[in-house]
Write a protein that holds these residues in place. Structure first.
Motif, short mmCIF file in Angstrom:
data_model
loop_
_atom_site.label_atom_id
_atom_site.label_comp_id
_atom_site.label_asym_id
_atom_site.label_seq_id
_atom_site.Cartn_x
_atom_site.Cartn_y
_atom_site.Cartn_z
N SER A 40 0.78 -1.21 -0.20
CA SER A 40 0.02 0.14 0.01
C SER A 40 0.91 1.20 0.06
N ALA A 41 0.05 2.45 -0.07
CA ALA A 41 1.03 3.83 0.00
C ALA A 41 1.31 3.93 1.50
N THR A 46 -2.40 8.48 0.93
CA THR A 46 -3.57 8.64 0.05
C THR A 46 -4.51 9.59 0.32
N GLU A 73 1.25 4.24 -4.00
CA GLU A 73 1.80 2.78 -4.00
C GLU A 73 3.19 2.41 -4.86
N PHE A 135 -3.51 -1.67 -5.45
CA PHE A 135 -4.67 -0.53 -5.57
C PHE A 135 -4.78 -0.03 -6.83
N ARG A 150 -11.08 2.45 -2.21
CA ARG A 150 -10.23 2.50 -0.86
C ARG A 150 -9.96 1.21 -0.32
N GLY A 151 -8.84 0.66 0.09
CA GLY A 151 -8.41 -0.59 0.73
C GLY A 151 -8.10 -1.49 -0.39
N GLY A 152 -7.80 -0.96 -1.48
CA GLY A 152 -7.68 -1.82 -2.94
C GLY A 152 -6.44 -2.66 -2.87
N SER A 153 -5.52 -2.43 -2.06
CA SER A 153 -4.27 -3.19 -2.22
C SER A 153 -4.61 -4.60 -1.74
N ASP A 154 -5.67 -4.76 -0.77
CA ASP A 154 -5.97 -6.04 -0.56
C ASP A 154 -6.33 -6.86 -1.79
#
Ligand code: ASP
Ligand code: MG
Length: 415
Positions: A40-41, A46, A73, A135, A150-154
């Protein structure tokens, strides 16, 4: 093994922490695994970037927001790669585009359509640790950068794990795993060793703090085992995985609460066919998601009250629509209640065990807590109650279903 490790913002929040991530990745590699990192960043980055854009414009274009946010990121991926190389291990960082994460063109909330992953495979073959900027993706024709919400790195991590057929997707975060309920309310809340995808999705209000909901849906669809772990403490985490026999014997796995619901009641509407259809049609056309619904029995056979809940963020819009419908139908007006909470007990064992609802209602009645609405799914029972009883209800239900005790839950007899 092929392992995907995802590190969230706090885990890469400083150079010191990035060094720690590099060491963890190198250790995993030296144990003989192929290692792919998704980062993530750095924490707060972000939000900081969104703030900058909002200072320049009231409505910055979403295409530009994606250009802007994807940079966060990219920075942490490159820094992490540099930190790994500094430890004497080969590493290579990639943007979403470079690994072929193709999405639709809904900027700021794009959906992944396909992942190529060839460059990651190549990098792994060459003995590198691959570090992927989370992300983000690229539109179909490889023209524009997109982000995944949002939270898209998961989601990036789970999707890459699926594409590469990884053995495990580890999500390192600032919590130790998924608990039977919010540990801030119930001190005895227990960390679960494992939980099914469906339970995780139903426990949204607990689970969403741990994993982005879309990433859980994706993991379920592609059957990716996801291990949530603390990136600061070396303790066992929670495995989110497909349902098994052992889980079925656990009747209640967890208790969630959601205060972000508002109850609307439309009073004394004529009791005839088509009324509910009209109301909920208007609401759905405004993209308002209605959760619980209760229609009272009409006393005189002529009119009835309909109550329903909507997310608090949509409450104003829903109220306006309902008032219009009320006027149109000649109803006696609309009332509004914000001081409510939805409490849910969740467990895949409910598919095969009965009596959970009775036990839940009895527990609440013993504390004189009035239930305003009830809804159920195959693996969940939810009740709507006065918000002031949130903590009491959650604590009592946690006791009733003996959730502090791993053995007790497995053998709880609710029949
Ligand atoms: N940096 C993005 C966010 O803050 C994505 C993520 O962290 O997963 O939402
Ligand atoms: Mg997160």
């Amino acid at each position: 093994m092929l392992v995907v490790q995802k590190y969230g913002g706090t885990s890469v929040g400083s150079l010191e922490r990035i060094r720690a991530v590099a060491q963890k990745a190198v250790k995993c590699k030296k144990e003989g695994n192929d290692v792919v990192l998704v980062v993530s960043a750095m924490s707060g980055e972000t939000d900081r970037l969104i703030g900058l854009a909002n200072e320049l414009s009231e409505s910055p274009k979403e295409r530009e927001i994606d250009m802007l946010l994807s940079s966060g990121e990219r920075v942490s991926a490159a820094l992490t790669s540099i930190a790994i190389e500094a430890l004497g291990v080969k590493a290579m960082s990639f943007t979403g585009r470079q690994v072929g994460i193709v999405t639709d063109d809904f900027h700021t909330k794009a959906k992944i359509k396909s992942i190529d992953g060839a460059r990651v495979r190549e990098a792994l073959k060459g003995g590198h640790i691959a570090v992927i900027a989370g992300f983000q993706g690229i539109t179909n024709d490889f023209t524009d950068v997109t982000t995944l919400g949002r939270g898209g790195s998961d989601l990036t991590a789970v999707a890459i794990a699926a594409a590469l057929k990884a053995d495990l997707c580890e999500i390192y975060t600032d919590v130790e795993g998924v608990y039977t309920t919010d540990p801030n309310i119930v001190k005895k809340a227990r960390k679960l060793d494992k939980i099914s995808y469906d339970e995780m999705l139903e426990l949204a209000s607990l689970g969403a703090k741990v994993l982005q909901t879309r990433s859980v849906e994706f993991a379920k669809n592609y059957n990716v085992p996801v291990l949530v772990k603390s990136s600061f403490k070396d303790v066992p985490g929670t495995l989110v995985t497909k349902e098994d026999k052992e889980m079925e014997s656990v009747v209640v796995a967890g208790i969630a609460y959601d205060k972000k619901q508002t109850k609307l009641t439309i009073r004394a509407v004529p009791d005839r066919p088509g009324i509910a259809a009209t109301l909920f049609d208007y609401l759905s056309r405004s993209e308002i998601i209605v959760d619980m619904i209760v229609q009272n029995v009409s006393i005189d056979g002529k009119s009835t009250d309909i109550s329903f809940t909507v997310p608090t963020t949509d409450a104003k819009k829903a109220l306006n629509i309902t008032k219009e419908v009320s006027a149109e139908l000649g109803a006696k007006g609309v009332t509004y209640d914000d001081d409510i909470v939805k409490i849910s007990v969740v467990g895949v064992g409910m598919r095969t065990h009965s009596g959970v609802a009775a036990k839940m209602f009895k527990t609440l009645s013993e504390k004189n807590i009035n239930i305003m609405m009830i809804s159920t799914s195959e693996i969940k029972i939810s009740v709507l109650i006065d918000a002031k009883y949130t903590e009491l209800a959650v604590r009592e239900l946690h006791d009733t279903f003996e959730l502090e005790n791993a053995d007790a839950t497995i053998h709880t007899d609710v029949s």
